[in-house]
Design a protein around this motif. Structure first.
Motif, PDB file in Angstrom:
ATOM      1  N   ASP A  59       0.829  -1.311   0.136  1.00 46.39           N
ATOM      2  CA  ASP A  59       0.032   0.106   0.014  1.00 46.39           C
ATOM      3  C   ASP A  59       0.905   1.263  -0.062  1.00 46.39           C
ATOM      4  O   ASP A  59       1.600   1.374   1.037  1.00 46.39           O
ATOM      5  CB  ASP A  59      -0.898  -0.089   1.152  1.00 46.39           C
ATOM      6  CG  ASP A  59      -1.781   1.172   1.343  1.00 46.39           C
ATOM      7  OD1 ASP A  59      -1.778   1.967   0.301  1.00 46.39           O
ATOM      8  OD2 ASP A  59      -2.515   1.375   2.344  1.00 46.39           O
ATOM      9  N   GLU A  71       0.329   4.071   0.582  1.00 40.21           N
ATOM     10  CA  GLU A  71       0.055   4.924   1.829  1.00 40.21           C
ATOM     11  C   GLU A  71       1.058   4.540   2.853  1.00 40.21           C
ATOM     12  O   GLU A  71       1.176   5.584   3.718  1.00 40.21           O
ATOM     13  CB  GLU A  71      -1.475   4.894   2.237  1.00 40.21           C
ATOM     14  CG  GLU A  71      -2.270   5.787   1.022  1.00 40.21           C
ATOM     15  CD  GLU A  71      -2.060   7.286   1.026  1.00 40.21           C
ATOM     16  OE1 GLU A  71      -1.708   8.076   1.930  1.00 40.21           O
ATOM     17  OE2 GLU A  71      -2.059   7.713  -0.225  1.00 40.21           O
ATOM     18  N   ARG A  72       1.284   3.419   3.188  1.00 40.32           N
ATOM     19  CA  ARG A  72       1.995   2.718   4.189  1.00 40.32           C
ATOM     20  C   ARG A  72       3.502   2.424   3.744  1.00 40.32           C
ATOM     21  O   ARG A  72       4.094   2.221   4.773  1.00 40.32           O
ATOM     22  CB  ARG A  72       1.515   1.781   5.021  1.00 40.32           C
ATOM     23  CG  ARG A  72      -0.068   2.102   5.420  1.00 40.32           C
ATOM     24  CD  ARG A  72      -0.561   0.799   5.867  1.00 40.32           C
ATOM     25  NE  ARG A  72      -0.939  -0.188   5.088  1.00 40.32           N
ATOM     26  CZ  ARG A  72      -0.578  -1.718   5.355  1.00 40.32           C
ATOM     27  NH1 ARG A  72       0.299  -1.884   6.442  1.00 40.32           N
ATOM     28  NH2 ARG A  72      -0.782  -2.514   4.414  1.00 40.32           N
TER      29      ARG A  72
END
Length: 501
Positions: free
Chosen positions: A438, A440-441
């Motif tokens: 992901d 975002e992470r």
């Protein structure tokens, strides 16, 4: 034999490719060469693109350096013949040493320039184009300090910062002082101003660079007392502490020190300055006092081990690396075993090992009792086995331990296949980390996170338990901004990355 440049439309900038060989100083010089060319209107060649200008930044220290250079120049001849207007330049230590020999052996070279006049390259290239003949310009002393030249860094978050050039030592195996001259030091204010400017651009890690960084304070040049050059023996430790006061500078490293000049105030500065990393590269060269004497290295094994002991007393988890030469003239089996004994006691986390070979122009090349190559190779194999096993044992001590990793581009060759990202721990060990898919992470190059070491190999660490405490950094922001709008920039995290071949 030059190849006159074809006149191109003014809106078609010429492309360049800098190919770097040798030490960190050469890598730093290549940043400056790239910066000077960019400032003159050149642009870097794209991946797989045939450049209009190829610059070889050469080394005279590494084994068979001259054969490698002339072999590469030979390969460039048909490339140049097929590329109208192409130019070839040769700089660096081999250029400083061989001078006119390069053009005699490779008459298709357009420019030969030395270590002291990097900034002259664009003018020499234009002169070669107009006059249709090779230009050779080698200065015997520094024209201007390299760090005053423009630079083009490969990394948005990490940079080399030169604190000195040249060397005052006279090691019998080394030709560097003859090629780069006596030590000249930059004033502390100039160095700190450059670091602050880099931090303002998003850089969060710097490596202070010099042939002998802990002799810093010897060669300021214009400071004298009673007619003698003024030396501040604590100048380097003061510089390290001053780096600790720069807001936003997260990691400070340096290379390379010399055991004869390494003092306890430097150890204290390393231990007491939070952003100075617990990492030390301390060249041993040999563990035999007799060989060290012939090398003209003014320390002995006992002093070397004493330094390492004091470093570890102050920083128990410091990673210490070294350089070792095998087969120096006159080295006996007993001398070699003395080196092996020091390696066992020193517990290096890594060692750069070299088989001795003659370097023309060095005193060692003329010494009697040159060791037979078969003997050198056999000893080298034994040393390599010991170094690798010791490094593996030291790395295994980190299994199960949490470390802080600053992620970087280009550190893990298999990252794409393994779904990992790689970076350096605070002690400069290479860590391959399993990260979330992901976005975002997922960390960006320049970001910092914590992770637990799950597996150790001789030359790297693996962390497959994931990351915690991911911190988005200004360095990561700078990297992302460059992806969105590319712009000129230095060197990857702790290691050279400028088109090194």
């Amino acid at each position: 034999m030059t190849n006159p440049a074809v006149v191109e439309p003014a809106d078609t900038p010429r492309t360049f490719d800098v190919r770097t060989y040798g030490c960190q100083m050469n890598v730093h010089d290549s940043e400056r060469i790239a910066g000077v060319l960019t400032d003159a209107g050149y642009v870097p060649a794209g991946e797989g693109q045939s450049a209009d200008l190829v610059v070889f930044n050469t080394c005279a220290v590494r084994e068979n350096a001259d054969n490698k250079l002339y072999g590469n120049l030979g390969h460039m001849l048909p490339v140049k013949e097929a590329h109208p207007g192409m130019q070839i330049a040769v700089g660096g230590c081999m250029a400083q040493k061989d001078r006119d020999t390069i053009v005699k052996r490779a008459p298709w070279v357009d420019v030969v320039f030395g270590t002291h006049n990097l900034g002259s390259l664009p003018v020499l290239l234009e002169r070669a184009r107009i006059q249709e003949e090779a230009q050779v310009e080698i200065l015997e002393s520094l024209e201007r300090f390299p760090s005053t030249l423009p630079t083009r860094r490969d990394s948005a978050y990490s940079a080399w910062v030169s604190i000195s050039v040249g060397c005052n030592n006279t090691c019998t195996f080394c030709i560097v002082p003859a090629l780069r001259g006596k030590e000249q030091d930059r004033r502390p204010g100039d160095i700190l101003a450059e670091i602050r400017a880099l931090v303002d651009q998003g850089v969060q890690e710097v490596t202070l660079l010099g042939q002998n960084v802990n002799a810093y304070g010897t060669g300021f040049g214009d400071l004298y007392a009673d007619g003698e050059p003024l030396r501040d023996r604590q100048a380097f430790s003061k510089l390290l502490r001053a780096c600790g006061e720069i807001d936003g500078l997260e990691r400070v490293r340096f290379t390379s020190p010399h055991p004869k000049d390494f003092t306890d105030d430097v150890i204290a500065a390393m231990a007491e300055t939070p952003n100075v990393m617990p990492q030390l590269h301390m060249p041993l060269q040999s563990g035999s006092d007799a060989v060290l004497k012939r090398m003209r290295r003014s320390y002995r094994a006992e002093k070397f081990l004493g330094i390492l002991g004091r470093v570890r007393d102050a920083m128990p988890h410091a990673a210490i690396t070294t350089d070792i030469i095998v087969g120096f003239p006159g080295e006996t089996e007993a001398d070699f075993e003395a080196t092996m004994d020091v390696v066992r006691e020193a517990r290096f986390s890594a060692a750069f090992t070299f088989q001795y070979s003659k370097r023309p122009g060095t005193p060692a090349a003329e010494m009697e009792d040159q060791v037979e190559q078969s003997v050198v190779s056999e000893r080298y194999g034994r040393l390599l086995d010991l170094v690798n096993e010791t490094a593996w044992q030291e790395n295994r001590k980190l299994e199960g331990r949490e470390v802080e990793v600053m992620f970087a581009e280009g550190e893990g060759r298999k990252d794409a296949q393994t779904q990992r990202m790689s970076g350096r721990a605070r002690d400069n060990r290479l860590v391959h980390v399993t990260v979330p898919e992901d976005a975002e992470r997922r960390p960006r190059p320049g970001d910092i996170a914590r992770t637990v070491i799950t597996h150790a190999a001789p030359h790297n660490l693996h962390a497959d338990a994931g990351i915690t405490e991911l911190r988005r950094t200004r360095g990561g922001d700078a990297w992302q901004a460059r992806q969105e709008q590319p712009e000129p920039a230095g060197v990857g995290l702790g290691m050279p990355t400028i088109r090194k071949r």
